[in-house]
Enzyme design. Structure first.
Site, PDB file in Angstrom:
ATOM      1  N   ARG A  67       5.261  37.575  19.465  1.00 16.67           N
ATOM      2  CA  ARG A  67       3.891  38.003  19.231  1.00 16.67           C
ATOM      3  C   ARG A  67       3.266  38.768  20.378  1.00 16.67           C
ATOM      4  O   ARG A  67       2.707  39.827  20.197  1.00 16.67           O
ATOM      5  CB  ARG A  67       2.977  36.780  19.031  1.00 16.67           C
ATOM      6  CG  ARG A  67       2.586  36.495  17.645  1.00 16.67           C
ATOM      7  CD  ARG A  67       2.378  35.001  17.562  1.00 16.67           C
ATOM      8  NE  ARG A  67       3.587  34.363  17.990  1.00 16.67           N
ATOM      9  CZ  ARG A  67       4.590  34.093  17.174  1.00 16.67           C
ATOM     10  NH1 ARG A  67       4.488  34.331  15.913  1.00 16.67           N
ATOM     11  NH2 ARG A  67       5.695  33.543  17.621  1.00 16.67           N
ATOM     12  N   THR A  68       3.355  38.183  21.568  1.00 14.68           N
ATOM     13  CA  THR A  68       2.594  38.785  22.655  1.00 14.68           C
ATOM     14  C   THR A  68       3.135  40.184  22.945  1.00 14.68           C
ATOM     15  O   THR A  68       2.374  41.145  23.029  1.00 14.68           O
ATOM     16  CB  THR A  68       2.634  37.885  23.907  1.00 14.68           C
ATOM     17  OG1 THR A  68       2.196  36.588  23.516  1.00 14.68           O
ATOM     18  CG2 THR A  68       1.726  38.404  24.994  1.00 14.68           C
ATOM     19  N   LYS A 110      19.649  41.765  39.118  1.00 16.94           N
ATOM     20  CA  LYS A 110      20.339  42.203  40.343  1.00 16.94           C
ATOM     21  C   LYS A 110      19.623  41.679  41.579  1.00 16.94           C
ATOM     22  O   LYS A 110      19.982  42.015  42.702  1.00 16.94           O
ATOM     23  CB  LYS A 110      20.354  43.729  40.406  1.00 16.94           C
ATOM     24  CG  LYS A 110      21.043  44.406  39.259  1.00 16.94           C
ATOM     25  CD  LYS A 110      20.998  45.917  39.469  1.00 16.94           C
ATOM     26  CE  LYS A 110      21.486  46.662  38.256  1.00 16.94           C
ATOM     27  NZ  LYS A 110      21.115  48.089  38.330  1.00 16.94           N
ATOM     28  N   ARG A 162       5.027  39.254  31.455  1.00 13.73           N
ATOM     29  CA  ARG A 162       5.223  37.816  31.226  1.00 13.73           C
ATOM     30  C   ARG A 162       6.337  37.350  32.152  1.00 13.73           C
ATOM     31  O   ARG A 162       7.358  38.025  32.296  1.00 13.73           O
ATOM     32  CB  ARG A 162       5.602  37.542  29.779  1.00 13.73           C
ATOM     33  CG  ARG A 162       6.077  36.108  29.576  1.00 13.73           C
ATOM     34  CD  ARG A 162       6.229  35.752  28.141  1.00 13.73           C
ATOM     35  NE  ARG A 162       4.922  35.603  27.507  1.00 13.73           N
ATOM     36  CZ  ARG A 162       4.761  35.051  26.305  1.00 13.73           C
ATOM     37  NH1 ARG A 162       5.798  34.621  25.622  1.00 13.73           N
ATOM     38  NH2 ARG A 162       3.559  34.951  25.788  1.00 13.73           N
ATOM     39  N   HIS A 222      -2.525  32.069  30.128  1.00 13.54           N
ATOM     40  CA  HIS A 222      -2.136  33.046  29.111  1.00 13.54           C
ATOM     41  C   HIS A 222      -3.422  33.717  28.641  1.00 13.54           C
ATOM     42  O   HIS A 222      -3.900  33.477  27.536  1.00 13.54           O
ATOM     43  CB  HIS A 222      -1.417  32.323  27.968  1.00 13.54           C
ATOM     44  CG  HIS A 222      -0.698  33.222  27.021  1.00 13.54           C
ATOM     45  ND1 HIS A 222      -0.931  34.577  26.937  1.00 13.54           N
ATOM     46  CD2 HIS A 222       0.266  32.947  26.098  1.00 13.54           C
ATOM     47  CE1 HIS A 222      -0.148  35.080  25.999  1.00 13.54           C
ATOM     48  NE2 HIS A 222       0.586  34.121  25.488  1.00 13.54           N
TER      49      HIS A 222
HETATM   50  C1  NCD Z   1       2.498  30.789  23.345  1.00 11.94           C
HETATM   51  C2  NCD Z   1       3.095  31.060  24.715  1.00 11.94           C
HETATM   52  O1  NCD Z   1       3.954  31.925  24.858  1.00 11.94           O
HETATM   53  O2  NCD Z   1       2.647  30.407  25.620  1.00 11.94           O
HETATM   54  N1  NCD Z   1       2.790  31.731  22.385  1.00 11.94           N
HETATM   55  C3  NCD Z   1       2.152  32.924  22.330  1.00 11.94           C
HETATM   56  O3  NCD Z   1       2.019  33.622  23.299  1.00 11.94           O
HETATM   57  N2  NCD Z   1       1.633  33.284  21.156  1.00 11.94           N
HETATM   58  C4  NCD Z   1       2.756  29.420  22.895  1.00 11.94           C
HETATM   59  C5  NCD Z   1       4.170  28.963  22.755  1.00 11.94           C
HETATM   60  O4  NCD Z   1       5.125  29.645  23.130  1.00 11.94           O
HETATM   61  O5  NCD Z   1       4.327  27.855  22.225  1.00 11.94           O
END
Ligand code: NCD
Length: 304
Positions: free
Chosen positions: A51-52, A80, A101, A129
């Site tokens: 999703r993200t 590396k 991320r 997040h």
């Molecule tokens: C969450 C995350 O990555 O922290 N998901 C997300 O970004 N939609 C929650 C999860 O992974 O459970």
């Protein structure tokens, strides 16, 4: 130049402006379809995501921009031994904005210090997040018309869940928010959060069973038990199905309660709940695109 590391990096007033913009984008997508022409977003994902990462990419594509990046540390030069500081200096030569991320807490912050372009924290370990929180707040504000005056239940993995930590931090800036933390003792919300709530005089309660608080809730935020953050498989297996929200458990809930979930879901919400009008987690994912569009425009300083 501005980065987004923490939802609190934006004031309540700035968030209101951002959410107004997101709602405007939702109502009028064509107006924004070329706003980022000639701009590039880099998605640097050192940890898996559906999703993200894709919602960031969809957001930039919807704005007429382009995207590049990697979705796995193994396919980047991190394998590396390259540091995030060096990687971001290079990415700054290729793109105009970066969403990062990383499994290590603070890594996007380290990157931001060295970056020549805005960096967005797209999740750092169990820490924060912020863009999920913007998504959650936009969903609540759009569907409820306000962000204060709620009893909020957060359920599941409150120890490792970065979405939970970010959301609590963000919600306490609004009036009259009460929390009910629903978790097994092993996955309790960290002490630094409950200490902070106590210090600020914010009312919260900790319970183990969903049934113990369902009728009180205006918002129920379900979360996944995160296998990847456990040190041993045995603990994960013991706790993974601790909560399963089904129709029977919802029979006591308010008729206008919202059920949110950052997704991905595993077993914690039974699919029979998906058709309940209170279940808004798929809508929430759609709001995630609008709010990321608004965020990209804001950080790039583009006025439409
Ligand atoms: C969450 C995350 O990555 O922290 N998901 C997300 O970004 N939609 C929650 C999860 O992974 O459970």
């Amino acid at each position: 130049m501005r980065h987004l590391m923490n939802p609190l990096d934006f004031s309540v007033e700035e968030l209101d402006k951002l959410f107004d913009l997101a709602n405007n984008i939702e109502a009028n997508p064509a107006k924004y379809a070329h706003a980022c022409e000639g701009k590039k977003l880099a998605t640097c994902f050192y940890e898996p995501s559906t999703r993200t990462r894709l919602s960031f990419e969809a957001a930039m594509l919807n704005l007429g921009g382009q995207v590049l990046g990697f979705s796995d540390a193994a396919s980047s030069s991190a394998s590396k031994g390259e540091s995030v500081s060096d990687t971001i200096r290079i990415i700054s030569c290729y793109a105009d904005i970066c969403a990062m991320r990383h499994p290590k807490e603070g890594a996007p912050m380290v990157a931001a210090e060295r970056s020549g372009i805005p960096v967005i924290n797209a999740g750092d370990g169990g820490h924060q997040h912020p863009t999920q929180t913007l998504t959650d707040l936009l969903t609540i504000r759009s569907l409820k018309g306000r962000l204060g005056g709620f009893t909020v239940g957060l359920c599941g993995d409150l120890k490792f869940g970065r979405t939970v930590h970010s959301l609590i931090n963000a919600l306490i800036r609004y009036d009259d928010i009460h929390f009910i933390f629903i978790s097994p003792p092993e996955l309790k919300v960290p002490d630094y959060i409950t200490d902070m709530l106590t210090e600020r005089g914010i009312i919260y309660r900790e319970v183990i069973r969903l049934e113990d608080c369902m009728p009180d809730l205006d918002l129920l935020y379900m979360t996944r038990v995160q296998r990847e953050r456990f040190f041993n498989e045995e603990d994960y297996v013991r706790l993974k199905d601790f909560y399963i929200l089904d129709k029977a458990k919802l029979s006591d809930a308010k008729s206008d309660m919202l059920i949110l979930h950052p997704l991905p879901r595993v077993n914690e919400i039974s699919i029979e709940v998906d058709d309940d009008p209170r279940a808004v987690y798929f809508k929430q994912a759609q709001y995630g695109v609008y709010v990321r569009m608004a965020l990209i425009l804001t950080l790039l300083g583009i006025d439409v």
